[in-house]
Write a protein that holds these residues in place. Structure first.
Motif, mmCIF file in Angstrom:
data_model
loop_
_atom_site.group_PDB
_atom_site.id
_atom_site.type_symbol
_atom_site.label_atom_id
_atom_site.label_comp_id
_atom_site.label_asym_id
_atom_site.label_seq_id
_atom_site.Cartn_x
_atom_site.Cartn_y
_atom_site.Cartn_z
ATOM 1 N N SER A 175 25.343 -50.002 -25.757
ATOM 2 C CA SER A 175 24.834 -48.948 -26.323
ATOM 3 C C SER A 175 24.558 -49.018 -27.920
ATOM 4 C CB SER A 175 25.811 -47.640 -25.951
ATOM 5 O OG SER A 175 25.608 -47.410 -24.588
ATOM 6 N N TYR A 176 23.680 -48.407 -28.258
ATOM 7 C CA TYR A 176 23.408 -47.994 -29.545
ATOM 8 C C TYR A 176 23.760 -46.692 -30.209
ATOM 9 C CZ TYR A 176 20.962 -52.737 -29.479
ATOM 10 O OH TYR A 176 20.751 -54.070 -29.569
ATOM 11 N N LEU A 177 23.952 -46.734 -31.243
ATOM 12 C CA LEU A 177 24.328 -45.604 -32.360
ATOM 13 C C LEU A 177 23.454 -45.680 -33.485
ATOM 14 C CD1 LEU A 177 26.168 -42.892 -32.786
ATOM 15 C CD2 LEU A 177 27.599 -44.537 -33.888
ATOM 16 N N VAL A 178 22.501 -44.579 -33.613
ATOM 17 C CA VAL A 178 21.441 -44.637 -34.704
ATOM 18 C C VAL A 178 22.007 -43.358 -35.529
ATOM 19 C CG1 VAL A 178 19.074 -44.049 -35.143
ATOM 20 C CG2 VAL A 178 19.751 -45.373 -33.150
ATOM 21 N N VAL A 179 22.258 -43.196 -36.712
ATOM 22 C CA VAL A 179 22.636 -42.285 -37.492
ATOM 23 C C VAL A 179 21.961 -42.258 -38.888
ATOM 24 C CG1 VAL A 179 24.604 -40.893 -38.549
ATOM 25 C CG2 VAL A 179 25.024 -42.548 -36.833
ATOM 26 N N VAL A 195 21.916 -34.849 -38.996
ATOM 27 C CA VAL A 195 22.622 -33.767 -38.422
ATOM 28 C C VAL A 195 24.092 -33.893 -38.808
ATOM 29 C CG1 VAL A 195 23.132 -35.076 -36.219
ATOM 30 C CG2 VAL A 195 23.469 -32.356 -36.437
ATOM 31 N N LEU A 196 24.559 -35.153 -38.921
ATOM 32 C CA LEU A 196 26.033 -35.146 -39.372
ATOM 33 C C LEU A 196 26.327 -34.457 -40.696
ATOM 34 C CD1 LEU A 196 27.295 -38.577 -37.738
ATOM 35 C CD2 LEU A 196 27.948 -36.158 -36.979
ATOM 36 N N HIS A 197 25.462 -34.453 -41.739
ATOM 37 C CA HIS A 197 25.761 -33.636 -42.816
ATOM 38 C C HIS A 197 25.602 -32.253 -42.938
ATOM 39 C CE1 HIS A 197 21.133 -35.030 -43.194
ATOM 40 N NE2 HIS A 197 21.190 -33.736 -42.939
ATOM 41 N N PHE A 198 25.508 -31.636 -41.670
ATOM 42 C CA PHE A 198 25.896 -30.130 -41.444
ATOM 43 C C PHE A 198 27.000 -30.075 -40.791
ATOM 44 C CE2 PHE A 198 21.079 -30.808 -41.265
ATOM 45 C CZ PHE A 198 20.718 -30.028 -42.354
ATOM 46 N N ILE A 199 27.858 -31.161 -40.785
ATOM 47 C CA ILE A 199 29.388 -30.993 -40.227
ATOM 48 C C ILE A 199 30.168 -31.274 -41.167
ATOM 49 C CG2 ILE A 199 30.629 -31.784 -38.229
ATOM 50 C CD1 ILE A 199 28.085 -31.777 -36.616
#
Ligand SMILES: C[S@@+](CC[C@H](N)C(=O)[O-])C[C@H]1O[C@@H](n2cnc3c(N)ncnc32)[C@H](O)[C@@H]1O
Length: 281
Positions: free
Chosen positions: A189-193, A166-170
Motif C-alpha cells: 500500500s501507499y501513504l500520501v500526505v 488534513v492532518l494540520h487540522f488535527i
C-alpha cells in the motif's frame, strides 16, 4: 452551494456560525460550496497571504500527481480521508483516467463536503467502485470498518491512503491515528500526505503563516502546522519514494499538468506545504 441555494440541500448539522476548512478551501479553489462566513474568512486569509489561492491549487496538483503515481505503480484502490468538497481533479476522476477500473472511498467529517460528494457520485460515479462516508480521521476503527463495509475496497489488496492537507487540522491524536492506519494497510500500500509547515520558509512568510494560524483559531478547524522532522514521522517505517519529503512544488513537478506548481518552482518553500508518498514493504 451559495447562501441562496436550494434549502432542501442544506445538511442538518452544518455549522454556519464559524468558517470551516472544507468550505474555505472550496472558496479558495473557486467553488460554490461555501457560505458568507467562509468567504469573508477566505478574503482575510488571501489578504494575509496573497498566494493562498495558488497555494490551494498547488496542493490539488500534488494530489493529482500522487494519485497518478500510485496508479502507475499498480495500486488502483484509494481511501481519501479529509477528501473535501469535490472540485477539479477529484481522486476517482484522476485515477479513472489512468485505470478505468479504479476504486475510491471518500471520507470527510464536514457535512457539506460529504453531501456534495454524494451528489457527484450519484450523478457521475459507479456505486460498485465509488463511495463516500462521513467519519472523523481520528476514529480509525470506525472509518476503516465503514470504508471496508462499502464493499468498494478489497482489504487484501494494496490501497493508497490519502491524507492530503488534513492532518494540520488535527492537533491531538494525529500521530496515533496515522500509525494505526499504517498497521491496517496491506503490504504494497501507499501513504500520501501533505501538510502545512514552516521549516525553512522565507522570513516574511513565517509571519504570514503565524497570522494565518491565528486566523484559523476562529474557525471550527484550527490549524496546527508541523516541522519537517515531525511531518516525516507520519510515514513511520514505510519507504518514502523519490524525492522523499519535499515542498509540494518539488514533488515530481514534471509529471502531469501543474500550472500553479510551476509558479513556485523558483521558491518551493513559499508553498509552505510539505508532501510525501511512501510504500509499505
Ligand atoms: C483543506 S481540505 C483538503 C481537501 C483535499 N484532501 C485536498 O487536499 O484537496 C481539508 C479537509 O479535511 C477535512 N477534515 C478536517 N478534519 C477532519 C477530521 N478530523 N476527519 C475527517 N476530515 C477532516 C475538512 O472537512 C476538509 O474537507
Amino acid at each position: 452551494m451559495s447562501d441562496n441555494a436550494d434549502p432542501d440541500f442544506m445538511p442538518e448539522d452544518i455549522d454556519l456560525d464559524r468558517p470551516n476548512a472544507a468550505r474555505v478551501y472550496d472558496w479558495l479553489l473557486g467553488g460554490e460550496a461555501n457560505w458568507a462566513v467562509d468567504r469573508q474568512f477566505g478574503e482575510q486569509v488571501v489578504q494575509t497571504n496573497p498566494n493562498a489561492r495558488t497555494g490551494a491549487m498547488v496542493n490539488r496538483e500534488f494530489l493529482g500527481r500522487a494519485v497518478r503515481y500510485c496508479v502507475q505503480q499498480g495500486v488502483t484502490q484509494f481511501l481519501d480521508i479529509g477528501s473535501g468538497v469535490p472540485t477539479v481533479g477529484n481522486v476517482h476522476e484522476v485515477a479513472d483516467k489512468v485505470a478505468p477500473d479504479s476504486r475510491c472511498v471518500y471520507v470527510d467529517n464536514e457535512p457539506v463536503a460529504v453531501a456534495h460528494s454524494k451528489i457527484l457520485l450519484e450523478r457521475h460515479g459507479d456505486p460498485d467502485r465509488h463511495a463516500v462516508l462521513r467519519g472523523d480521521l481520528r476514529d480509525v476503527r470506525g472509518v476503516w470498518k465503514q470504508a471496508m463495509g462499502t464493499g468498494v475496497l478489497d482489504p487484501d489488496r494494496p490501497i493508497a491512503l490519502l491524507m492530503v492537507a488534513v492532518l494540520h487540522f488535527i492537533e491531538e491524536g494525529a500521530h496515533e491515528a496515522v500509525a494505526h492506519y499504517r498497521e491496517l494497510l496491506p503490504e504494497g500500500s501507499y501513504l500520501v500526505v501533505s501538510h502545512g509547515s514552516y521549516d525553512g520558509i522565507p522570513a516574511e512568510q513565517l509571519a504570514q503563516v503565524e497570522r494565518i494560524i491565528q486566523q484559523y483559531q476562529r474557525s471550527s478547524t484550527p490549524v496546527n502546522v508541523r516541522g519537517r522532522d515531525e511531518f516525516t514521522t507520519f510515514f513511520g517505517d514505510f519507504d518514502l519514494v523519490e524525492p522523499g519529503v519535499a515542498w509540494l512544488p518539488e514533488w515530481r513537478p514534471g509529471e502531469g499538468e501543474s500550472k500553479a506548481t510551476s509558479q513556485f518552482l523558483d521558491n518551493p518553500a513559499a508553498s509552505c506545504v510539505l508532501g510525501g508518498v511512501a510504500r509499505k514493504a
